[in-house]
Each structure stands twice: as C-alpha cells, then as structure tokens.
Design a protein around this motif. Structure first.
Motif, PDB file in Angstrom:
ATOM      1  N   ASP A  60       0.813  -1.104   0.022  1.00 26.65           N
ATOM      2  CA  ASP A  60       0.016  -0.043   0.007  1.00 26.65           C
ATOM      3  C   ASP A  60       0.800   1.209  -0.113  1.00 26.65           C
ATOM      4  OD1 ASP A  60      -2.463  -1.655  -0.062  1.00 26.65           O
ATOM      5  OD2 ASP A  60      -2.323  -1.627   2.392  1.00 26.65           O
ATOM      6  N   ASP A  61       2.123   1.164   0.341  1.00 26.59           N
ATOM      7  CA  ASP A  61       2.948   2.384   0.195  1.00 26.59           C
ATOM      8  C   ASP A  61       3.553   2.638  -1.163  1.00 26.59           C
ATOM      9  OD1 ASP A  61       2.643   2.338   3.060  1.00 26.59           O
ATOM     10  OD2 ASP A  61       4.365   1.056   3.391  1.00 26.59           O
ATOM     11  N   TYR A  62       3.329   2.133  -2.294  1.00 30.16           N
ATOM     12  CA  TYR A  62       3.930   2.214  -3.413  1.00 30.16           C
ATOM     13  C   TYR A  62       3.684   3.397  -4.078  1.00 30.16           C
ATOM     14  CZ  TYR A  62       6.420  -2.276  -4.301  1.00 30.16           C
ATOM     15  OH  TYR A  62       7.116  -3.208  -4.163  1.00 30.16           O
ATOM     16  N   PRO A  63       4.107   4.037  -4.809  1.00 29.10           N
ATOM     17  CA  PRO A  63       3.740   5.218  -5.722  1.00 29.10           C
ATOM     18  C   PRO A  63       3.023   4.916  -6.809  1.00 29.10           C
ATOM     19  CG  PRO A  63       5.930   4.943  -6.248  1.00 29.10           C
ATOM     20  CD  PRO A  63       5.736   4.056  -5.035  1.00 29.10           C
ATOM     21  N   PRO A  64       2.274   5.765  -7.488  1.00 29.75           N
ATOM     22  CA  PRO A  64       1.594   5.674  -8.758  1.00 29.75           C
ATOM     23  C   PRO A  64       2.262   4.951  -9.915  1.00 29.75           C
ATOM     24  CG  PRO A  64       1.457   7.927  -8.351  1.00 29.75           C
ATOM     25  CD  PRO A  64       2.113   7.092  -7.198  1.00 29.75           C
ATOM     26  N   LEU A  65       2.827   3.866  -9.593  1.00 27.31           N
ATOM     27  CA  LEU A  65       3.723   3.410 -10.849  1.00 27.31           C
ATOM     28  C   LEU A  65       3.496   1.920 -11.205  1.00 27.31           C
ATOM     29  CD1 LEU A  65       6.248   4.326 -11.991  1.00 27.31           C
ATOM     30  CD2 LEU A  65       7.507   3.016 -10.277  1.00 27.31           C
ATOM     31  N   GLY A  66       3.694   1.517 -12.379  1.00 27.65           N
ATOM     32  CA  GLY A  66       3.269   0.256 -12.909  1.00 27.65           C
ATOM     33  C   GLY A  66       4.272  -0.718 -12.441  1.00 27.65           C
ATOM     34  N   VAL A  67       3.963  -1.894 -11.727  1.00 33.07           N
ATOM     35  CA  VAL A  67       4.844  -3.068 -11.618  1.00 33.07           C
ATOM     36  C   VAL A  67       4.765  -4.005 -12.159  1.00 33.07           C
ATOM     37  CG1 VAL A  67       5.036  -1.676  -9.139  1.00 33.07           C
ATOM     38  CG2 VAL A  67       3.343  -3.806  -9.505  1.00 33.07           C
ATOM     39  N   VAL A 218      10.463   9.300  -8.384  1.00 30.30           N
ATOM     40  CA  VAL A 218      10.929  10.636  -8.121  1.00 30.30           C
ATOM     41  C   VAL A 218      11.916  10.828  -9.099  1.00 30.30           C
ATOM     42  CG1 VAL A 218       9.981  10.758  -5.699  1.00 30.30           C
ATOM     43  CG2 VAL A 218      12.298  10.143  -6.300  1.00 30.30           C
ATOM     44  N   SER A 219      12.707  10.084  -9.630  1.00 28.76           N
ATOM     45  CA  SER A 219      13.987  10.186 -10.323  1.00 28.76           C
ATOM     46  C   SER A 219      13.703  10.747 -11.833  1.00 28.76           C
ATOM     47  CB  SER A 219      14.787   8.942 -10.604  1.00 28.76           C
ATOM     48  OG  SER A 219      14.107   8.015 -11.622  1.00 28.76           O
ATOM     49  N   GLY A 220      12.232  10.722 -12.337  1.00 28.51           N
ATOM     50  CA  GLY A 220      11.954  11.026 -13.508  1.00 28.51           C
ATOM     51  C   GLY A 220      12.405  10.358 -14.879  1.00 28.51           C
ATOM     52  N   THR A 221      13.145   9.236 -14.590  1.00 27.32           N
ATOM     53  CA  THR A 221      13.799   8.664 -15.565  1.00 27.32           C
ATOM     54  C   THR A 221      13.140   7.615 -16.207  1.00 27.32           C
ATOM     55  OG1 THR A 221      14.720   6.927 -13.987  1.00 27.32           O
ATOM     56  CG2 THR A 221      16.035   8.947 -14.353  1.00 27.32           C
ATOM     57  N   LEU A 222      12.004   7.330 -15.833  1.00 24.92           N
ATOM     58  CA  LEU A 222      11.125   6.312 -16.478  1.00 24.92           C
ATOM     59  C   LEU A 222      10.135   7.032 -17.507  1.00 24.92           C
ATOM     60  CD1 LEU A 222      10.342   3.612 -13.725  1.00 24.92           C
ATOM     61  CD2 LEU A 222      11.534   3.267 -16.147  1.00 24.92           C
ATOM     62  N   ALA A 223       9.740   6.512 -18.396  1.00 22.32           N
ATOM     63  CA  ALA A 223       8.496   7.195 -19.373  1.00 22.32           C
ATOM     64  C   ALA A 223       7.435   6.581 -18.826  1.00 22.32           C
ATOM     65  CB  ALA A 223       8.823   6.526 -20.730  1.00 22.32           C
ATOM     66  N   GLU A 224       6.402   7.564 -18.984  1.00 23.92           N
ATOM     67  CA  GLU A 224       5.014   7.171 -18.496  1.00 23.92           C
ATOM     68  C   GLU A 224       4.659   5.790 -19.084  1.00 23.92           C
ATOM     69  OE1 GLU A 224       0.505   9.075 -18.095  1.00 23.92           O
ATOM     70  OE2 GLU A 224       2.310  10.327 -19.198  1.00 23.92           O
ATOM     71  N   SER A 298      16.889  -0.871 -22.681  1.00 21.42           N
ATOM     72  CA  SER A 298      16.582   0.402 -22.065  1.00 21.42           C
ATOM     73  C   SER A 298      15.190   0.938 -22.486  1.00 21.42           C
ATOM     74  CB  SER A 298      17.617   1.421 -22.443  1.00 21.42           C
ATOM     75  OG  SER A 298      17.519   1.767 -23.976  1.00 21.42           O
ATOM     76  N   THR A 299      14.484   0.189 -22.879  1.00 24.50           N
ATOM     77  CA  THR A 299      13.133   0.365 -23.159  1.00 24.50           C
ATOM     78  C   THR A 299      12.192   1.144 -21.674  1.00 24.50           C
ATOM     79  OG1 THR A 299      12.374  -1.587 -24.432  1.00 24.50           O
ATOM     80  CG2 THR A 299      10.720  -0.490 -23.415  1.00 24.50           C
ATOM     81  N   GLY A 300      11.831   2.245 -22.110  1.00 22.02           N
ATOM     82  CA  GLY A 300      11.358   2.897 -21.151  1.00 22.02           C
ATOM     83  C   GLY A 300      12.062   3.998 -20.272  1.00 22.02           C
ATOM     84  N   LEU A 301      13.403   4.077 -20.586  1.00 27.26           N
ATOM     85  CA  LEU A 301      14.214   4.941 -19.922  1.00 27.26           C
ATOM     86  C   LEU A 301      14.399   6.434 -20.752  1.00 27.26           C
ATOM     87  CD1 LEU A 301      17.124   2.637 -18.992  1.00 27.26           C
ATOM     88  CD2 LEU A 301      15.057   3.030 -17.531  1.00 27.26           C
ATOM     89  N   VAL A 302      13.811   7.265 -20.121  1.00 20.11           N
ATOM     90  CA  VAL A 302      13.671   8.808 -20.638  1.00 20.11           C
ATOM     91  C   VAL A 302      15.200   9.131 -21.139  1.00 20.11           C
ATOM     92  CG1 VAL A 302      13.355  10.933 -20.436  1.00 20.11           C
ATOM     93  CG2 VAL A 302      11.759   9.318 -19.350  1.00 20.11           C
TER      94      VAL A 302
END
Length: 381
Positions: A60-67, A218-224, A298-302
């Motif tokens: 329940d502590d995860y951010p809004p991020l796909g896993v 928070v790193s901003g290194t992953l594409a949406e 590197s799929t998804g790496l901004v």
C-alpha cells in the motif's frame, strides 16, 4: 550465416581477435510471468503481462507506478523451510533461479570447479532500509538482529547460491547498472579462460519494494506507463568447446560481448552504441545482416531508449524485429540483461525454427554504461 573474413582489418577499423564462444546449457527464471522458461515463454507468446500489482507488507506504500511483481513467492516452498528464516526476498529469487538452472544442467560437473557470477544494483534495498530503520527505532542501536545483516551485503545472493549448492569455484558479484548482464557474461568468459572454474552459474537478481519504487518514481527517468520489475534469471555456462567435448546440449551460445562507458557529456550515445554493436559482431565473426532479431534493454528509460535503438539501426543498417521483455516482466535494471537473454531462450523454445537464430542483446544506462551481446540459438555453426 555469413562468416566475416579474418585479416589485418583497415586503418579505420582494425581487425579484432575472435571471442571464445560460451555455451548456455540450462536456465532458470523467476519473474512476474512465473517460474521457469515455459511460464515466461507463454506470456511472451500471448503478448500478455506478468503479475501487475505490488506484493508484500508495503504494497500500500507504493507510488502510482506500474509494476511487474512475483506473486505468491515463498522460498520455503522451493527449497524447504530449514535455513530460510533470515534470508530476504532478493536472495530467495536468486536461489530458486539457480536451483532451476542447475537441476536441468548436464550431470557430472564437479562442484569445486563450479563458480557463480551474479549481478545486482545494491543488493536488497528493503534489507538495507530495514536494518537502518532498526538502528534508529530500537531502544539501543546495537539491539538489531545480527542474523539479518548479511542480507545488506552486495554479494549475499552469490554467496548463498554457492553455499546452498556446494559450489566452490570463483564467486563474483557485479554492479554495472543497466549493462550488468553484459558485464556478467564478459566476466564469465574471463573466469573460464583463466581456469578459475570449469562452469559457472551466471545471472542477475533484483527485488521490488516501496522505497525502490519511490526512487524510480521521483527520479523522472522512466517514461510514463513503463513498469518496474523484479526477479532473477540464472544460466549454467561453460565454454562451447567444453560443452561439446562433454556431450552437453547447448541451448544458446554467447559469442561477442562488448561493454564500455559513454556518459552523455561525451556526445551522441547512439554513435557509441553502434560502435559497441559493431565490435561485438566483429568478435563474433558474423555480419550485421545475419542478426535476425534484437532485444533492447533500455525500454522506457527517458533519454536513453531512443539512442539505443538509433545506435542499433546505425550498426545494422536498420532495425530488425524487436523482442522486448519489458512489457511482460518490467524494467528490471541490473537484471534486465539476464531477463533479455531468458526471454530469447523462452521464445525460441516455444517457436522452433529451421535454422539457428542470431540475436543482438543491448543495454544503455543513464550512468553511461553500454553493452552489446551476440546470442546464437543452439550450438550450430
């Protein structure tokens, strides 16, 4: 397959010595798709995805991020209860993947000549956080549970794989970010060439946790829309010469492997990727046109994914069919390379071809690490 002519090379591109082929004789996988190559192959073949919700006490502590998480994993279900009480999730993944790989490996190899090469980023982030938290929250800092300390050490997983399986060859842990998988196979070649082992368990391992997920977020290194993943992939590896001499079946051969460092400050990364791909192909003795598919890491790496694919196209004269495991198992960072190789083996096993396929596996990280590996199906020439 077109074999490149050997010779003195040119002034622009001097000839490179041929690489010693490595044979992958068996594999074991723990991923969001399930356990084993069959589970991974089934998900890839259907175009589906692995388990896509956080698991564990901190779900329940995860951010809004796909896993892409490993559902219902309990180490004791696979190795028994004894000795598992203080082992963390990451080490458990590695133990099960290694167990699966060793169980299907050719029999007769001496354990004292079998080593381990494992890649990871920091080891278990959750174990590090737990121990650090205990030192602050306990009434006295020294009241932490000492049996949990080994889980915080980078080489814990590699050590446990050796201990549980009685492997006494070289034991190595590598951390090279996104290109860790390429470095693992390159290091394996060196260990085998130096005679430090006759065969190796080679692989990578990562685990998910809320702190790690927040770091990605928070790193901003992953594409949406890019999911992060966890799991382990392990391969039993020896030289192709030794495998054939011993009559072992060869699932695939690792031919050329090139790794390097090219930070953004040095200019166009695509050009650097292309150069590493060309060198890997040269050392493999094959032409760019022989590559039947590619597995980019590197799929998804901004800011990195585009450079990787452009570099592949520069080296090959175009982009062959892409086999990407990220959608199915997530972006697994330092174990991405191992998952890419596992994905190719799983797909090839489920879709037999008339002749051996040749794949290019690549990796590019924000830190500047670059890798390229040439993988040939089976043991054909």
């Amino acid at each position: 397959m077109t074999v490149l002519a050997t010779g003195p090379g040119t002034a622009e591109r001097p000839a490179l010595p041929a690489a010693v082929p490595l044979a992958i004789t068996s594999a074991g996988v723990v991923s969001a798709a399930g356990l084993g190559l069959e589970s991974l192959g089934g998900v890839l073949d259907s175009g589906g995805i692995g388990h896509s919700a956080p698991v564990g006490d901190d779900a329940d502590d995860y951010p809004p991020l796909g896993v892409r998480s490993v559902e219902g994993f309990r180490l004791r279900d696979h190795v028994g209860r004894k000795g598992t009480r203080n082992l963390d999730r990451l080490t458990g993944f590695g133990l099960v993947a290694a167990k699966l790989a060793l169980a299907s490996a050719p029999a007769g190899a001496a354990t004292d000549r079998t080593g381990v090469v494992v890649t990871t980023s920091t080891g278990s982030t959750q174990s590090l956080m737990d121990l650090a938290g205990d030192t602050l929250l306990q009434e006295r800092p020294y009241l932490v549970n000492p049996s949990r300390f080994p889980n915080t050490v980078l080489n814990c997983c590699a050590g446990q794989i050796a201990i549980w399986n009685g492997l006494r060859g070289a034991n190595v842990t590598l951390a090279a970010g996104q290109a860790s998988g390429m470095n693992a196979f390159r290091h394996a070649r060196m260990v085998l060439s130096l005679g430090r082992a006759d065969r190796l368990v080679v692989g990578g391992v990562e685990e998910l946790s809320a702190p790690l997920a927040w770091g990605w977020h928070v790193s901003g290194t992953l594409a949406e829309g890019t999911p992060i993943g966890e799991g382990a992939a392990a391969f039993v590896v020896t030289t192709s010469e030794a495998a054939r001499a011993g009559g072992a079946g060869i699932a695939a051969e690792v031919l050329g492997v090139e790794v390097g460092f090219h930070p953004a400050s040095r200019g166009d990364r695509a050009v650097a990727v292309a150069e590493h791909v060309r060198r890997a192909l040269d050392r493999s003795g094959v032409a760019p046109g022989d590559v039947t598919e590619v597995s980019p890491g590197s799929t998804g790496l901004v800011g990195v994914e585009r450079a990787e694919r452009r570099g592949i196209s520069l080296a090959l004269g175009g982009l062959p069919p892409v086999r990407d495991v990220t959608r199915a198992v997530g972006q697994c960072y330092s174990t991405a390379g191992a998952m890419q190789v596992a994905g190719l083996l799983a797909a090839w096993r489920g879709d037999p071809a008339d002749r051996p396929r040749l794949a290019l596996v690549t990796a590019v990280g924000h830190d500047g690490n670059i890798g390229a590996l040439v993988l040939r199906e089976g043991g054909g020439a």
